[in-house]
Design a protein around this motif. Sequence first.
Motif, PDB file in Angstrom:
ATOM      1  N   ALA A 145      -5.049 -27.223 -29.455  1.00  0.00           N
ATOM      2  CA  ALA A 145      -6.053 -27.485 -28.424  1.00  0.00           C
ATOM      3  C   ALA A 145      -6.865 -28.725 -28.788  1.00  0.00           C
ATOM      4  CB  ALA A 145      -6.977 -26.283 -28.268  1.00  0.00           C
ATOM      5  N   LYS A 146      -7.239 -29.496 -27.767  1.00  0.00           N
ATOM      6  CA  LYS A 146      -8.060 -30.674 -28.001  1.00  0.00           C
ATOM      7  C   LYS A 146      -8.802 -31.040 -26.722  1.00  0.00           C
ATOM      8  CE  LYS A 146      -4.049 -33.738 -27.272  1.00  0.00           C
ATOM      9  NZ  LYS A 146      -3.240 -34.827 -27.867  1.00  0.00           N
ATOM     10  N   PRO A 147     -10.048 -31.511 -26.854  1.00  0.00           N
ATOM     11  CA  PRO A 147     -10.845 -31.876 -25.675  1.00  0.00           C
ATOM     12  C   PRO A 147     -10.512 -33.281 -25.193  1.00  0.00           C
ATOM     13  CG  PRO A 147     -12.151 -32.114 -27.653  1.00  0.00           C
ATOM     14  CD  PRO A 147     -10.817 -31.583 -28.093  1.00  0.00           C
ATOM     15  N   ALA A 148      -9.337 -33.420 -24.618  1.00  0.00           N
ATOM     16  CA  ALA A 148      -8.872 -34.724 -24.151  1.00  0.00           C
ATOM     17  C   ALA A 148      -8.690 -34.692 -22.641  1.00  0.00           C
ATOM     18  CB  ALA A 148      -7.549 -35.090 -24.831  1.00  0.00           C
ATOM     19  N   VAL A 149      -8.983 -35.783 -21.991  1.00  0.00           N
ATOM     20  CA  VAL A 149      -8.882 -35.872 -20.538  1.00  0.00           C
ATOM     21  C   VAL A 149      -7.440 -35.632 -20.100  1.00  0.00           C
ATOM     22  CG1 VAL A 149      -9.157 -37.395 -18.546  1.00  0.00           C
ATOM     23  CG2 VAL A 149     -10.844 -37.427 -20.393  1.00  0.00           C
ATOM     24  N   ALA A 150      -7.273 -34.759 -19.116  1.00  0.00           N
ATOM     25  CA  ALA A 150      -5.978 -34.468 -18.482  1.00  0.00           C
ATOM     26  C   ALA A 150      -5.000 -33.758 -19.421  1.00  0.00           C
ATOM     27  CB  ALA A 150      -5.333 -35.732 -17.924  1.00  0.00           C
ATOM     28  N   TYR A 151      -5.446 -33.333 -20.599  1.00  0.00           N
ATOM     29  CA  TYR A 151      -4.544 -32.595 -21.494  1.00  0.00           C
ATOM     30  C   TYR A 151      -4.636 -31.105 -21.173  1.00  0.00           C
ATOM     31  CZ  TYR A 151      -2.377 -30.637 -25.640  1.00  0.00           C
ATOM     32  OH  TYR A 151      -1.556 -29.934 -26.479  1.00  0.00           O
ATOM     33  N   ASP A 152      -3.490 -30.449 -20.999  1.00  0.00           N
ATOM     34  CA  ASP A 152      -3.439 -29.032 -20.641  1.00  0.00           C
ATOM     35  C   ASP A 152      -3.476 -28.180 -21.913  1.00  0.00           C
ATOM     36  OD1 ASP A 152      -3.056 -26.534 -19.618  1.00  0.00           O
ATOM     37  OD2 ASP A 152      -1.154 -26.965 -18.608  1.00  0.00           O
ATOM     38  N   ASN A 153      -4.587 -27.457 -22.097  1.00  0.00           N
ATOM     39  CA  ASN A 153      -4.776 -26.630 -23.285  1.00  0.00           C
ATOM     40  C   ASN A 153      -4.348 -25.182 -23.089  1.00  0.00           C
ATOM     41  OD1 ASN A 153      -6.476 -28.227 -25.475  1.00  0.00           O
ATOM     42  ND2 ASN A 153      -7.270 -28.806 -23.462  1.00  0.00           N
ATOM     43  N   ALA A 154      -3.809 -24.820 -21.923  1.00  0.00           N
ATOM     44  CA  ALA A 154      -3.503 -23.416 -21.641  1.00  0.00           C
ATOM     45  C   ALA A 154      -2.541 -22.833 -22.665  1.00  0.00           C
ATOM     46  CB  ALA A 154      -2.949 -23.271 -20.225  1.00  0.00           C
ATOM     47  N   ALA A 155      -1.467 -23.553 -22.985  1.00  0.00           N
ATOM     48  CA  ALA A 155      -0.479 -23.029 -23.932  1.00  0.00           C
ATOM     49  C   ALA A 155      -1.106 -22.808 -25.304  1.00  0.00           C
ATOM     50  CB  ALA A 155       0.708 -23.983 -24.030  1.00  0.00           C
TER      51      ALA A 155
END
Length: 698
Positions: A295-305
């Motif tokens: 997980a990372k707080p990056a724009v447009a990155y999907d953290n669901a998985a």
Amino acid sequence: MVMQPSLIIGGSGGGNGAPGKSAYEIAVLNGFDGTEQEWLASLQGEDGEPGPKGDAGDPGPQGFKGDKGDKGDAGTGLTNRGAFVLGTTYDPSDYVFATGTAAASSMFISQAAAPFVSVAQPKDDLTHWVEFSAPAGADGEDGTDGTDGTDGKSVELRKTGSAVQWRQTGGAWADLFPLIEITGPQGPAGDTGQQGPKGNPGDQGAKGDTGQTGPAGRDGIDGANYYVTGMASVSLPSTVTAIRVGGYYAPGDGGAALYKKVGTQPSHAGKFQSGDGAWWELCSDGTVAAAQFGAKPAVAYDNAAALNNATTYLVTKFGGCVLAYGSGEYFIGAEVTLKSHVTHRGVGIRQTIISRLDGYLGDMLKTLDFDTLDAGDTAGGPNRFGIEYLTINGKKDVAANASATGWCLRIYGRAYTLRDIDIEYCCAGGWYSRWGSTSAAWDNDNTDSTMEALIDGLRVQFSKGTPTFDGPHDSQLSRIVIAMSRHNQAALSGSSTFVIGARAGGSQFSGVHCWGNSPEWCVTNYATGISLMDLVLDDAAAGGGLLKQIGSECLIVGRGLQYGTDNIQGVQIGQTGYTTQGNKITLVLTATPSVVVAWAIDSGNDLDITVNAPTATANFSGNRHANSTLKYTERGAGAGANDYLSVFGALVVNKQTIKLIPHSGTPNDVTWEEGLMYYDSSTHKLRVFTGSVWVDQS
């Protein structure tokens, strides 16, 4: 190695002569005038031309103890780093002890030109290390026999800037041993020589520069420069069974963790495979960081998985907490599933934010098997999970999400905890909770709990739909703010800012504030047996009202605000299809509603209503049940006739008079008893029941 200060020179000369004399005795015979110590000191004179080679002689017996030698020049310092540790940074000046090529332990000296991270044992990494072993001394040359039958073997010693040297008299000088072996920075006392006694300790050498200290390994190899996604190209020695990596994508990204070597591939995502084919499993004490799963707080990155993988890992370890999301916005483009015994915890509201990824239309956080369970009425479902200290943002105002219908948080389960959470801008109702209407088995820990859910510090605002709490029953909810539901939308018929469902029976609410003028009603309650203390009802759409009470046996205490010109009702009791009774409702209203109480279907309730403006009528509608009580107070601006203090159905008390509400015909909603009195509007007389008949009063 230590210099031997006393030598016996001479010998049998290969014949049967007497034992040879010492070098000092020969010097005296040749005219030396001084002590043996003075003679030894004279050996350290200036270099001269080599003398003629003497005859070879046999070694003589042990000589006398020599005087303390001169202080050696300061040598180049080496830093003792102790036992070798794989993965540690070493400097060119370091030496370590490790398994040697032929010995159980050997000394290895760094021969690197710059600091480096060790990736192999020293004996297998001769690019960076050299193994130290003391060299064997060269054989001495035989001297010529003396003319008197004595052995002519003689030796000369001297000290240079780097070594103690020796030679056969007249021969070439050769190093006997380097000075660094006897002199260095804070060198230890020299070992006892083979023949001479232990010499006095030398003077302390010059202090060398402080070397770099590598980080200490904690639970295995301290691989501060390793990271999970890069381990596929790293081969580790077979003796290594644990390694602490410095990150997930890169060192320092928050994904640092300890991994242990396992025999088979783990069934969860807390793992990696190194370049040598070995599998490594994440070690945890019951808590994991979301960053350890990518997980990372990056724009447009999907953290669901990543969040789902962290949850599944903890489930395999019998539960725990996904914590330290860190500050920042974590976007999700798929559903994150909440499961039993796993809590998700951020670092604070509006510090850790879980946001809808633009274009994702479904639910954001939802309990396992929600769709199936919500359609039924079971006491099953996830339990003992939680969400704490974070914000969930549905992004309903983003154009890409215009057709989204997903909720921010939907729960079918029990015994869960919500603590200090903001839910905002939801494409549906924001927050939905439900559980079965059947009570849990009191003696079954899998279903029973002292309080079914504990919710403290929940804020839900700017949702397209209506937030709903429909269980679990017997829950505790405090510090709840639900605001601006259906904001900037037309009021739907029967819609509410907040709905309490029938399955929430027995729950305790305190400090609940609901406000917003788009829904028809501020709060609608279907539950039975709940308490709503310190309830603040704040505005509703015109034609609606503050509280629609449909459930029974509830205790409700609060106040209504900001509706003086909105033409809204105060309280509605009952609704078609519901029998409403046994409620105790106390409300202070800051203005007079169009209807203070609407008795829709009243089956006996107790109301205590106070309003803060004068009216010409009591402002009630519908039929109040005979078993209902009403205490009604209006506070006016002055002492006018219509400044009502209390209204009790047929009786009005104001500041100047007591009024009986006119009634046409004898009362039929109560049992006639002696002393019963009413004002008959048809006869315009006061009538009193004597116990048998009604008597007009003149």
